[in-house]
Write an enzyme that holds these catalytic residues in place. Sequence first.
Site, PDB file in Angstrom:
ATOM      1  N   GLY A   7      62.314  34.192 -14.980  1.00  0.00           N
ATOM      2  CA  GLY A   7      61.604  35.453 -15.189  1.00  0.00           C
ATOM      3  C   GLY A   7      60.120  35.346 -14.878  1.00  0.00           C
ATOM      4  N   LYS A  21      63.350  26.503 -16.730  1.00  0.00           N
ATOM      5  CA  LYS A  21      62.918  27.829 -17.132  1.00  0.00           C
ATOM      6  C   LYS A  21      62.006  28.411 -16.055  1.00  0.00           C
ATOM      7  CE  LYS A  21      61.353  28.558 -21.226  1.00  0.00           C
ATOM      8  NZ  LYS A  21      61.926  29.911 -21.102  1.00  0.00           N
ATOM      9  N   GLY A  22      61.820  29.730 -16.148  1.00  0.00           N
ATOM     10  CA  GLY A  22      60.896  30.369 -15.201  1.00  0.00           C
ATOM     11  C   GLY A  22      61.572  31.348 -14.271  1.00  0.00           C
ATOM     12  N   THR A  27      60.401  35.134 -23.244  1.00  0.00           N
ATOM     13  CA  THR A  27      60.539  36.223 -22.276  1.00  0.00           C
ATOM     14  C   THR A  27      61.966  36.249 -21.740  1.00  0.00           C
ATOM     15  OG1 THR A  27      58.219  36.020 -21.659  1.00  0.00           O
ATOM     16  CG2 THR A  27      59.656  37.044 -20.032  1.00  0.00           C
ATOM     17  N   GLY A  28      62.474  37.447 -21.473  1.00  0.00           N
ATOM     18  CA  GLY A  28      63.765  37.530 -20.789  1.00  0.00           C
ATOM     19  C   GLY A  28      64.780  38.380 -21.518  1.00  0.00           C
ATOM     20  N   GLU A  84      55.041  30.152 -21.254  1.00  0.00           N
ATOM     21  CA  GLU A  84      56.118  29.648 -22.119  1.00  0.00           C
ATOM     22  C   GLU A  84      55.911  28.164 -22.430  1.00  0.00           C
ATOM     23  OE1 GLU A  84      59.732  32.668 -20.766  1.00  0.00           O
ATOM     24  OE2 GLU A  84      59.477  30.785 -19.710  1.00  0.00           O
TER      25      GLU A  84
HETATM   26  C1  5RP Z   1      61.307  33.404 -18.100  1.00  0.00           C
HETATM   27  C2  5RP Z   1      62.275  32.430 -18.600  1.00  0.00           C
HETATM   28  C3  5RP Z   1      63.460  32.978 -19.321  1.00  0.00           C
HETATM   29  O1  5RP Z   1      63.461  32.441 -20.596  1.00  0.00           O
HETATM   30  C4  5RP Z   1      64.689  32.591 -18.586  1.00  0.00           C
HETATM   31  O2  5RP Z   1      64.571  33.081 -17.272  1.00  0.00           O
HETATM   32  C5  5RP Z   1      65.957  33.150 -19.244  1.00  0.00           C
HETATM   33  O3  5RP Z   1      65.997  34.527 -19.070  1.00  0.00           O
HETATM   34  P1  5RP Z   1      67.233  35.413 -19.489  1.00  0.00           P
HETATM   35  O4  5RP Z   1      67.365  35.289 -20.970  1.00  0.00           O
HETATM   36  O5  5RP Z   1      66.865  36.799 -19.029  1.00  0.00           O
HETATM   37  O6  5RP Z   1      68.449  34.911 -18.758  1.00  0.00           O
HETATM   38  O7  5RP Z   1      62.151  31.247 -18.459  1.00  0.00           O
HETATM   39  O8  5RP Z   1      60.274  32.764 -17.420  1.00  0.00           O
END
Ligand code: 5RP
Length: 222
Positions: free
Chosen positions: A96, A93-94, A25-26, A102
């Site tokens: 998002g 992580k997290g 995600t992200g 995940e």
């Molecule tokens: C979501 C995540 C994402 O992988 C993490 O926040 C990275 O996001 P981005 O690629 O938008 O910087 O852990 O829960």
Amino acid sequence: MKEKQLAGEEAVHYIKEGMTVGLGTGSTVYYSLMKLGELVKNGLKIKGVSTSKSTTALCEQLGIPLISINEVNRIDVTIDGVDEVDHKFNGIKGGGGALLFEKVVASISDKVIWVSDSSKVSQSIGHFPLPVEIVPFGYVHVLRTLENHNLNPQLRVKQNEIYKTDSGNYIVDLHLKEIENVEQLSSFLKNMTGVVEHGLFLNVVDTLIVGDHDRVNITIVK
Ligand code: 5RP
């Protein structure tokens, strides 16, 4: 090309015909999905396991076929983003909010690839606020316990409302700046009643792909 795009697209080279693929995600994985969508359109046969409602929605838009996690035995390769990663390849992580799914997806993956831009690589993790997913019932007490342990918790709020994960849980972000002992903090949080999961991903990543200016740095971790 942007660093996130370079890293996200590079990771798609690891996806081969017939694979079951974990889809993170992200905004970095976004580029992996866009590329994967093109390959699928051109005939590549894969099955994706999504880690969030937002990834599911994008896959549906792009025609990437999805399968429920409960219908697979293993996942061949998972591509996911990361908020901060250190020289021991431990990550946070997290950001998002998708850390729980995940982590579940990573736990049944033969290979986990993280894609990142260069700003997220640091000497030691902890600068990025550590997300902790907690159940709504009695959340005030979990917050108090975290406060009492000087973990600087902040309940995540979005558009003036308490943020809810895809599972309907809340997220508390711990503003730590530095984590002395990641393993200790990981077990402490994991053992706390009311906590569902936390965003410390220790010993998880197999390959790290970092976009760095106009090139990618690939580290084979294990
Ligand atoms: C979501 C995540 C994402 O992988 C993490 O926040 C990275 O996001 P981005 O690629 O938008 O910087 O852990 O829960």
